[in-house]
Every structure is written in structure tokens, then in C-alpha cells.
Write a protein that holds these residues in place. Structure first.
Motif, PDB file in Angstrom:
ATOM      1  N   ARG A   1     -32.559 -13.591   6.219  1.00  0.00           N
ATOM      2  CA  ARG A   1     -31.501 -14.619   6.267  1.00  0.00           C
ATOM      3  C   ARG A   1     -32.002 -15.973   5.783  1.00  0.00           C
ATOM      4  NH1 ARG A   1     -31.443 -10.757   9.511  1.00  0.00           N
ATOM      5  NH2 ARG A   1     -29.494  -9.623   9.921  1.00  0.00           N
TER       6      ARG A   1
ATOM      7  N   THR B   1     -22.940 -20.087  13.116  1.00  0.00           N
ATOM      8  CA  THR B   1     -23.297 -19.168  12.033  1.00  0.00           C
ATOM      9  C   THR B   1     -24.732 -18.689  12.176  1.00  0.00           C
ATOM     10  OG1 THR B   1     -21.743 -20.236  10.517  1.00  0.00           O
ATOM     11  CG2 THR B   1     -23.489 -18.916   9.534  1.00  0.00           C
TER      12      THR B   1
ATOM     13  N   MET C   1     -29.335 -18.033   3.780  1.00  0.00           N
ATOM     14  CA  MET C   1     -28.326 -18.582   4.675  1.00  0.00           C
ATOM     15  C   MET C   1     -28.885 -19.777   5.446  1.00  0.00           C
ATOM     16  SD  MET C   1     -26.659 -16.887   8.111  1.00  0.00           S
ATOM     17  CE  MET C   1     -28.189 -17.207   9.003  1.00  0.00           C
TER      18      MET C   1
END
Length: 273
Positions: free
Chosen positions: A15, A91, A18
Motif C-alpha cells: 500500500r 482510508t 496509497m
């Protein structure tokens, strides 16, 4: 990939894009808040017809009631409880907490992990560390951006001490832990990513709405105690220049309880998909 703590580094590596995007977004957003505060006096920005903002707006300033949004601490505090700030926190925490256990159970890859010499304790510990590192990075990005803006603006610095900025940042870390603990508990118990993400949104987004309603409607005032935003008050920390330890204690306490519950659930559950 590092051979030490591989589950931790793998979670962050998967991730990384992100997380980089979220950190860039966080820095950009907080810089925008500082620029607005430095360009237009908060009293002018929120006043209309000589009247100040409604008292319920203290929810948007991250205050328990002492700090108006029509002030430098209130406006900077608004940047630390803004829906955009909340969305970035949700998130990061939701994605990494879901990947802790539930995502591997849902996809069936959990069996490939547990057949190796990896204990459940280690699995949860390394995945929890990934969530904590991501949350710390986001809050550090926000705190350092606001601190730089305050330091460069004499007008803001007169009302907002740098100690208050770092106190608000520490409160933000406590808020992130308050979200992460229960989210990891749901991940340890559940078998779907959606369950974890839904729980994270319920605590964060719904918690903000509950706090606003409790501040705006006197009959709903008792509900504020169940919202993390009743305890996460960066506007007050910015104005007072120090950490609000009782509120931080509640936030951290909820997070720790969530982690302990998650450990207990993971030890007892069947990891088969």
C-alpha cells in the motif's frame, strides 16, 4: 523485501502508493488551511452581518466549546477535524486494518501464512505495527505542515504556540489509535474486508455526525460521550498549548481495549475461509 518483520514490511509495501498519495494530500490540505488563515482573518471569514458562527460550529473547530472556529486555533483545528482529514485517516486505517486478518481470510491466503512458522501473535503484532506506522506518518505530515505554517506566520503564532501544534498532533495520534484498535478487532473476528471498512467508517464518520448533533441539539447532548470527537479536540490543544491528557487517555484506552479484544478473538477463531 526485508527479512525481519516480513509481514509488517509487506503490508506497507503493498500500500505504499496509497500511503504516499495520502501523505501528499495531507500536506497539501493542511498547507491550504494555513494559507487561508494567514490571508483572511478567521473572524472575517466566518462572520456574517456582525454575528459570529453558531455555537454548534465548535464541532468543526475541534473544540469542546471553548474555541470558536472564528479564531486562529479554531480555523487550524478545523483543518484537523475536516471531513477531508477524516477521510484520509479512515482510508489508511481501514485499508491496513482490513488487510491484517480479514482480507487474507476472505481471499483464502490466510492458510498460506499460518502453515509457515508464523504465530497468530506475530501475525497480529506485525499487521498492527503497519497500521500504527501509517497513522503516525499521516499525523506527522499534518503536524509538521501546520507547525511550519505557524512558525512562518507571526500573526498566527501570537495566538497559536508551537507547543499547541505538537499537542494537537499527539491528540491526532490518539484519535488514530482509537480508530485502529476496534478496526483491528473486527478484522481479527471477521472474514470480509467490508466488515472492517464499515466499522472504521462507523467510528470515524458517524462519530463526527453524532458529536455535531449532540452539540447542536441539547436533547441529544449525552450522545457526545460515545463519539471519539468529544475527546479528540485539537482546537483546544492549539489554543491552550498543551496536551489534554484526560481526553488523550480515553482515546488511547479505547484503542488498547480494541487491540486486546482483537488478540483474544484471533486466538480463539477458526481461520478457515
Amino acid at each position: 523485501m526485508k527479512t525481519r518483520w516480513p509481514l509488517l514490511w509487506l503490508a506497507l509495501h503493498r500500500r505504499r502508493r496509497m500511503l504516499v498519495a495520502l501523505m501528499v494530500g495531507m500536506v497539501t490540505f493542511e498547507a491550504l488551511i494555513v494559507v487561508v488563515a494567514n490571508t483572511i482573518a478567521p473572524g472575517q471569514l466566518f462572520s456574517a452581518g456582525g454575528k459570529g458562527p453558531p455555537s454548534a460550529y465548535r464541532a468543526f473547530s475541534g473544540s469542546g466549546g471553548d474555541v470558536s472556529i472564528a479564531s486562529y486555533p479554531g480555523l487550524l483545528g478545523a483543518g484537523l477535524v475536516h471531513p477531508f482529514w477524516i477521510a484520509m485517516q479512515l482510508t489508511a486505517i481501514g485499508a491496513l486494518a482490513a488487510a491484517a486478518v480479514a482480507a487474507d481470510v476472505e481471499s483464502g491466503t490466510i492458510e498460506l501464512i499460518v502453515v509457515r512458522p508464523v504465530s497468530r501473535n506475530r501475525l497480529l503484532a506485525e499487521r498492527t505495527a503497519a497500521v500504527v506506522i501509517a497513522a503516525l506518518a499521516l499525523n506527522a505530515a499534518a503536524t509538521l505542515t501546520v507547525a511550519a505554517g505557524v512558525w512562518l506566520s507571526p500573526d498566527i503564532h501570537r495566538d497559536v504556540p508551537l507547543s499547541g501544534v505538537f499537542a494537537a498532533g499527539l491528540m491526532g495520534c490518539g484519535f488514530a489509535l482509537c480508530l485502529a484498535g476496534p478496526a483491528l478487532a473486527v478484522s481479527a473476528w471477521g472474514s470480509r474486508r467490508a466488515q472492517v471498512i464499515g466499522a472504521t467508517i462507523a467510528i470515524g464518520a458517524v462519530g463526527f455526525a453524532v458529536n455535531f448533533i449532540a452539540l447542536a441539539w441539547s436533547k441529544a447532548a449525552p450522545l457526545r460521550f460515545i463519539s471519539p470527537f468529544h475527546y479528540y479536540t485539537p482546537g483546544d490543544a492549539l489554543a491552550q498549548g498543551h496536551v489534554l491528557w484526560p481526553q488523550l487517555g480515553v482515546l488511547v484506552g479505547v484503542g488498547v481495549v480494541g487491540l486486546v479484544l482483537g488478540h483474544a478473538l484471533l486466538m480463539k477463531r477458526d481461520l478457515a475461509p
